[in-house]
Design a protein around this motif. Sequence first.
Motif, short mmCIF file in Angstrom:
data_model
loop_
_atom_site.label_atom_id
_atom_site.label_comp_id
_atom_site.label_asym_id
_atom_site.label_seq_id
_atom_site.Cartn_x
_atom_site.Cartn_y
_atom_site.Cartn_z
N UNK A 12 0.83 -1.21 0.00
CA UNK A 12 0.00 0.00 0.00
C UNK A 12 0.87 1.26 0.00
N UNK A 13 1.91 1.26 0.81
CA UNK A 13 2.77 2.45 0.94
C UNK A 13 3.57 2.68 -0.34
N UNK A 14 4.09 1.60 -0.94
CA UNK A 14 4.84 1.74 -2.19
C UNK A 14 3.93 2.28 -3.29
N UNK A 15 2.71 1.73 -3.38
CA UNK A 15 1.77 2.17 -4.40
C UNK A 15 1.41 3.64 -4.20
N UNK A 16 1.24 4.04 -2.96
CA UNK A 16 0.88 5.42 -2.65
C UNK A 16 2.03 6.37 -2.95
N UNK A 17 3.26 5.94 -2.62
CA UNK A 17 4.43 6.81 -2.80
C UNK A 17 4.99 6.73 -4.22
N UNK A 18 4.78 5.57 -4.89
CA UNK A 18 5.33 5.40 -6.23
C UNK A 18 6.83 5.24 -6.24
N UNK A 19 7.39 4.90 -5.08
CA UNK A 19 8.86 4.82 -4.98
C UNK A 19 9.25 3.93 -3.81
N UNK A 20 10.23 3.05 -4.05
CA UNK A 20 10.73 2.22 -2.96
C UNK A 20 11.41 3.06 -1.89
N UNK A 21 12.17 4.05 -2.34
CA UNK A 21 12.90 4.90 -1.40
C UNK A 21 11.96 5.69 -0.51
N UNK A 22 10.96 6.33 -1.10
CA UNK A 22 10.00 7.12 -0.32
C UNK A 22 9.20 6.23 0.63
N UNK A 23 8.84 5.03 0.17
CA UNK A 23 8.09 4.10 1.02
C UNK A 23 8.94 3.66 2.20
N UNK A 24 10.22 3.40 1.94
CA UNK A 24 11.12 3.00 3.02
C UNK A 24 11.22 4.10 4.07
N UNK A 25 11.31 5.35 3.62
CA UNK A 25 11.37 6.48 4.56
C UNK A 25 10.11 6.57 5.40
N UNK A 26 8.96 6.38 4.77
CA UNK A 26 7.69 6.49 5.49
C UNK A 26 7.49 5.33 6.47
N UNK A 27 7.99 4.17 6.10
CA UNK A 27 7.81 2.99 6.95
C UNK A 27 8.94 2.81 7.97
N UNK A 28 9.98 3.64 7.86
CA UNK A 28 11.14 3.56 8.75
C UNK A 28 11.83 2.20 8.67
N UNK A 29 11.94 1.68 7.45
CA UNK A 29 12.70 0.45 7.21
C UNK A 29 13.62 0.69 6.02
N UNK A 30 14.50 -0.26 5.74
CA UNK A 30 15.46 -0.08 4.65
C UNK A 30 14.80 -0.33 3.29
N UNK A 31 15.39 0.25 2.22
CA UNK A 31 14.85 0.05 0.88
C UNK A 31 14.92 -1.42 0.47
N UNK A 32 16.03 -2.14 0.78
CA UNK A 32 16.04 -3.58 0.44
C UNK A 32 14.92 -4.36 1.12
N UNK A 33 14.57 -3.96 2.37
CA UNK A 33 13.50 -4.65 3.08
C UNK A 33 12.16 -4.42 2.38
N UNK A 34 11.97 -3.20 1.87
CA UNK A 34 10.74 -2.90 1.12
C UNK A 34 10.68 -3.73 -0.15
N UNK A 35 11.81 -3.76 -0.89
CA UNK A 35 11.86 -4.52 -2.14
C UNK A 35 11.61 -6.00 -1.90
#
Length: 300
Positions: A12-35
């Motif tokens: 949901x957060x990636x779709x809303x942000x359109x970016x792995x990096x922005x989603x990682x910042x919002x979720x307070x986790x690393x970009x690899x963890x999001x991916x």
Amino acid sequence: MVANLDLYRVFYTVAKCGSLTKAADELFISQPAVSQAIKQLESQLGGKLFNRLARGMELTESGGKQMFEIVSEVIEKLDKAEKSFSQLKKSASGAIRISASDTVTRYYLMKYIKEYHEMYPNVTMTFTDSSSRKSLDLIKSDKADVAFVNLPIEDSAVEFTGQTGKIHDVFAASKKFSNLFGKEIDLKTIGNYPILLLDTTTTTRMEIDRFTHDMNIYIAPEFELSSAELMISMAKSGLGIACIPREYIQSELESGELTELNVTPQFPMRAIGVVVNKKRDYSFALSEFLKLLNKYETND
């Protein structure tokens, strides 16, 4: 297959942000963890949810957009439910039944009661003026939710949750006994003067008698009283020397109406304890009250 809410929240957060990096910042986790979370969800569902583009992440037409409509509705409902529950807690209602002596309420509990009432104005607080012994009985018979008693206590039916104040028993007198001011007085001889004590049913009196009797000292009081307030009034009028907690007479000591005598040895420090029924579950209102008490707990 059991749904992993954390994976869907990442989606949901990636779709809303359109970016792995922005989603990682919002979720307070690393970009690899999001991916990795997106790959895991796609693997579980058996299809792609995003097209990886140079400019970011784009939902696929063949499943990603449809999944986002459903997931976003669920996530938003969950967020709304969490906010509603949080608001419900902040506007706690119900009642807390408190058992304590009027003296303890006046000298120790007022700051807690005032702060708690400001936090939860819809909670009704009822008070029963009780000795420590009666307070324990009320807790055990489920006629009180929390009690404030003089320590120590030995009762396996109640649970001790902390302490709220220290007690230093001292002797204090009016200017009628000014000949004793500034002198060191032996506890063995203080009984030669008219002494004011609480009655023998109180924990305070029991502890005083226990300490003096262990030293083979027996003080016969001129007056035995049922309340500290009455004792303070009688001491101020010169009817005797009060044996009373220093904390109860701070204003009289500061004004000079009473003076603390230097009696040795001094009584050991005591404390006010907080007890509840160990067999009962805490209501939210009571849990928050105990949390406030523990915030200022003193163990000196």
